[in-house]
Structure formats: C-alpha cells, structure tokens
Design a protein around this motif. Structure first.
Motif, mmCIF file in Angstrom:
data_model
loop_
_atom_site.group_PDB
_atom_site.id
_atom_site.type_symbol
_atom_site.label_atom_id
_atom_site.label_comp_id
_atom_site.label_asym_id
_atom_site.label_seq_id
_atom_site.Cartn_x
_atom_site.Cartn_y
_atom_site.Cartn_z
ATOM 1 N N THR A 72 0.861 -1.262 0.130
ATOM 2 C CA THR A 72 0.185 -0.080 0.103
ATOM 3 C C THR A 72 1.046 1.141 -0.075
ATOM 4 O OG1 THR A 72 -1.714 -1.083 1.216
ATOM 5 C CG2 THR A 72 -1.700 1.263 1.265
ATOM 6 N N VAL A 73 0.702 2.209 -0.883
ATOM 7 C CA VAL A 73 1.435 3.348 -1.001
ATOM 8 C C VAL A 73 0.457 4.585 -0.943
ATOM 9 C CG1 VAL A 73 2.977 4.542 -2.326
ATOM 10 C CG2 VAL A 73 2.970 2.288 -2.544
ATOM 11 N N LEU A 74 0.728 5.421 -0.017
ATOM 12 C CA LEU A 74 0.004 6.688 0.411
ATOM 13 C C LEU A 74 0.898 7.801 -0.006
ATOM 14 C CD1 LEU A 74 -0.979 4.516 3.003
ATOM 15 C CD2 LEU A 74 -2.675 6.459 2.925
ATOM 16 N N ARG A 75 -0.022 8.818 -0.713
ATOM 17 C CA ARG A 75 0.632 10.155 -0.694
ATOM 18 C C ARG A 75 0.026 11.132 0.174
ATOM 19 N NH1 ARG A 75 4.413 12.358 -3.539
ATOM 20 N NH2 ARG A 75 4.772 10.774 -5.004
ATOM 21 N N ILE A 76 0.682 11.725 1.265
ATOM 22 C CA ILE A 76 0.121 12.752 2.088
ATOM 23 C C ILE A 76 0.566 14.192 1.432
ATOM 24 C CG2 ILE A 76 -0.236 13.513 4.433
ATOM 25 C CD1 ILE A 76 -0.958 10.572 4.037
ATOM 26 N N GLY A 77 -0.601 14.746 1.318
ATOM 27 C CA GLY A 77 -0.098 16.341 0.774
ATOM 28 C C GLY A 77 0.205 17.160 2.091
ATOM 29 N N ALA A 78 0.626 18.389 1.689
ATOM 30 C CA ALA A 78 1.038 19.428 2.599
ATOM 31 C C ALA A 78 0.107 19.818 3.848
ATOM 32 C CB ALA A 78 1.675 20.770 1.930
ATOM 33 N N ASP A 79 -1.219 19.661 3.594
ATOM 34 C CA ASP A 79 -2.201 19.907 4.524
ATOM 35 C C ASP A 79 -2.331 18.756 5.252
ATOM 36 O OD1 ASP A 79 -3.528 18.181 2.554
ATOM 37 O OD2 ASP A 79 -5.195 19.676 2.375
ATOM 38 N N GLY A 80 -1.759 17.525 5.218
ATOM 39 C CA GLY A 80 -1.558 16.477 6.063
ATOM 40 C C GLY A 80 -3.123 15.641 5.717
ATOM 41 N N THR A 81 -3.569 15.837 4.456
ATOM 42 C CA THR A 81 -4.520 14.916 3.984
ATOM 43 C C THR A 81 -4.125 13.962 3.027
ATOM 44 O OG1 THR A 81 -5.313 16.355 2.286
ATOM 45 C CG2 THR A 81 -6.385 16.508 4.402
ATOM 46 N N VAL A 82 -4.706 12.860 2.887
ATOM 47 C CA VAL A 82 -4.282 11.786 1.814
ATOM 48 C C VAL A 82 -4.538 12.278 0.480
ATOM 49 C CG1 VAL A 82 -4.736 9.354 0.986
ATOM 50 C CG2 VAL A 82 -4.723 9.890 3.571
ATOM 51 N N VAL A 83 -3.503 12.163 -0.449
ATOM 52 C CA VAL A 83 -3.791 12.635 -1.702
ATOM 53 C C VAL A 83 -4.099 11.450 -2.619
ATOM 54 C CG1 VAL A 83 -2.608 13.549 -3.808
ATOM 55 C CG2 VAL A 83 -2.341 14.629 -1.383
ATOM 56 N N SER A 84 -3.297 10.430 -2.279
ATOM 57 C CA SER A 84 -3.728 9.071 -3.093
ATOM 58 C C SER A 84 -3.053 8.022 -2.205
ATOM 59 C CB SER A 84 -2.919 9.101 -4.455
ATOM 60 O OG SER A 84 -1.607 8.999 -3.995
ATOM 61 N N SER A 85 -4.201 6.772 -2.545
ATOM 62 C CA SER A 85 -3.937 5.826 -1.518
ATOM 63 C C SER A 85 -4.021 4.562 -2.692
ATOM 64 C CB SER A 85 -5.013 5.570 -0.452
ATOM 65 O OG SER A 85 -4.900 4.338 -0.061
ATOM 66 N N ASP A 86 -3.060 3.566 -2.894
ATOM 67 C CA ASP A 86 -3.424 2.567 -3.865
ATOM 68 C C ASP A 86 -2.249 1.505 -3.752
ATOM 69 O OD1 ASP A 86 -4.237 1.232 -6.267
ATOM 70 O OD2 ASP A 86 -3.918 3.068 -7.401
ATOM 71 N N HIS A 87 -2.354 0.337 -4.422
ATOM 72 C CA HIS A 87 -1.383 -0.637 -4.314
ATOM 73 C C HIS A 87 -0.143 -0.550 -5.423
ATOM 74 C CE1 HIS A 87 -3.717 -2.729 -1.277
ATOM 75 N NE2 HIS A 87 -4.947 -2.299 -2.041
ATOM 76 N N VAL A 88 -0.195 0.603 -5.961
ATOM 77 C CA VAL A 88 0.883 0.700 -7.096
ATOM 78 C C VAL A 88 1.504 2.111 -6.672
ATOM 79 C CG1 VAL A 88 -0.266 -0.388 -8.851
ATOM 80 C CG2 VAL A 88 -0.889 1.768 -8.448
ATOM 81 N N MET A 89 2.581 2.537 -7.296
ATOM 82 C CA MET A 89 2.974 3.763 -7.211
ATOM 83 C C MET A 89 2.300 4.946 -7.750
ATOM 84 S SD MET A 89 5.834 3.775 -5.265
ATOM 85 C CE MET A 89 6.269 5.301 -5.664
ATOM 86 N N PRO A 90 2.158 5.864 -6.904
ATOM 87 C CA PRO A 90 1.261 7.267 -7.206
ATOM 88 C C PRO A 90 1.904 7.794 -8.423
ATOM 89 C CG PRO A 90 2.177 7.651 -5.383
ATOM 90 C CD PRO A 90 2.507 6.381 -5.518
ATOM 91 N N VAL A 91 1.163 8.406 -9.204
ATOM 92 C CA VAL A 91 1.670 9.247 -10.427
ATOM 93 C C VAL A 91 1.463 10.899 -9.703
ATOM 94 C CG1 VAL A 91 1.462 10.203 -12.640
ATOM 95 C CG2 VAL A 91 1.155 7.538 -12.229
ATOM 96 N N ALA A 92 2.594 11.442 -9.738
ATOM 97 C CA ALA A 92 2.598 12.932 -9.167
ATOM 98 C C ALA A 92 3.334 13.630 -10.191
ATOM 99 C CB ALA A 92 3.182 12.889 -7.856
ATOM 100 N N ALA A 93 2.902 14.850 -10.268
ATOM 101 C CA ALA A 93 3.694 15.831 -11.174
ATOM 102 C C ALA A 93 4.660 16.431 -10.318
ATOM 103 C CB ALA A 93 2.609 17.002 -11.567
ATOM 104 N N GLY A 94 5.881 16.745 -10.914
ATOM 105 C CA GLY A 94 6.840 17.279 -10.355
ATOM 106 C C GLY A 94 7.826 16.129 -9.625
#
Length: 174
Positions: free
Chosen positions: A151-173
């Motif tokens: 499980t891979v989660l990306r947490i945003g600067a505001d402390g909320t979950v941006v994405s949650s998946d079983h693969v690598m998230p795609v993120a700009a930058g």
C-alpha cells in the motif's frame, strides 16, 4: 403438425422459464444495490482514501528515532510492505527509486512475523526512508487502516491523503 405444436409449446415454456430467471436476477441486483457497500474496492478494504486526515500514530524507526504524525507531517510518501509478498517485491525497487527523487518525507513500514528475514527490505528502504519494522497488523498499519500489501499513500502538505493505492502514485513534479 403435432411436432410443430409441441415445438412451439416447448419454446414458449423455455421463454417463460428464462423470463422468470431474468426477473429473479434483476430483483437480486436491485437488492444488492440497495445494500450499503462494505468495501468499494475489495482489494483496498477499509484503508484511508483521498481526503482523509493523516492518522495519529507513534512508533520508533529501525534507526531508533521516534516517528509520529506530527514528526512526519506533509507532504509525505508512505509505503507499507510485507515480507514474502510478491507484489511488494516487485514494487520495492520502484518505491526506492521514487523516494530518491522526491523531496517529500518518506516513511516505509515493513510487516514481518518474528523470525522472517526482513533485512533485505529494511536495508533497501533505509537508504531513502525512515523505516518502521512491525508485525502484520501492527500499530502503524492499524492507524493507516492497511488491509493489503503493498500500500502506497501520498500525503499532501495539508496533512490529508492525496492518493492511496497498491501501485506507485503518479505525481507531477517528482
């Protein structure tokens, strides 16, 4: 002529049985649709979803430093891996490479039963992340409601979950 009548009657009966079965299927589908879905994604279970707040947790990394929701902050990349999990083994190098390129805080949790050889996971992840080693269903995994690996989660600067998946998230930058 009697064969033709028998054939028409047989086809009529088959159509009636088919109609009854179709009505039964439709009623069952309507009944299931009216039920609240226990899990929208059976692979995900009840895990955190986009918009959820970073949960409170506290643990000690393999390096002996404390880690918590406050210390992790955001933006962050959080990965959960289980020893012996084939999808985890395939995702691990991609996670490490992604973690090398990101400027986000990185936390990795390795789930292993006592005695399982988890050193390879911990060694790879320790190069790019703060690593927590715990048994499956441990406190950090429970806080994040992890029910499947990886499980891979990306947490945003505001402390909320941006994405949650079983693969690598795609993120700009990154």
């Amino acid at each position: 002529m009697p064969y033709l009548v028998a054939a028409v009657v047989l086809v009529g009966l088959l159509c009636m049985v088919n109609l009854l079965l179709t009505v039964g299927v439709i009623r069952r589908l309507r009944h299931q649709a009216a039920q609240p879905a226990a899990h929208a994604d059976p692979m995900r279970g009840e895990g955190l979803v986009r918009g959820d707040r970073l949960p409170d947790f506290a643990a000690t990394t393999t390096g002996g430093e404390p880690i918590s929701a406050e210390l992790l902050g955001g933006p962050a990349l959080v990965g959960f891996f289980s020893v012996g999990c084939e999808p985890c083994e395939k995702l691990l190098p991609r996670f490490v490479e992604h973690a090398r390129r990101t400027h986000d805080a990185v936390l990795a949790v390795v789930a292993a039963e006592p005695g399982e050889p988890s050193e390879a996971y911990v060694d790879q992840l320790a190069q790019v992340a703060r690593v927590v080693h715990e048994t499956p269903g441990g406190p950090v995994q429970s806080a994040f409601k992890v029910s499947g690996y990886p499980t891979v989660l990306r947490i945003g600067a505001d402390g909320t979950v941006v994405s949650s998946d079983h693969v690598m998230p795609v993120a700009a930058g990154t």
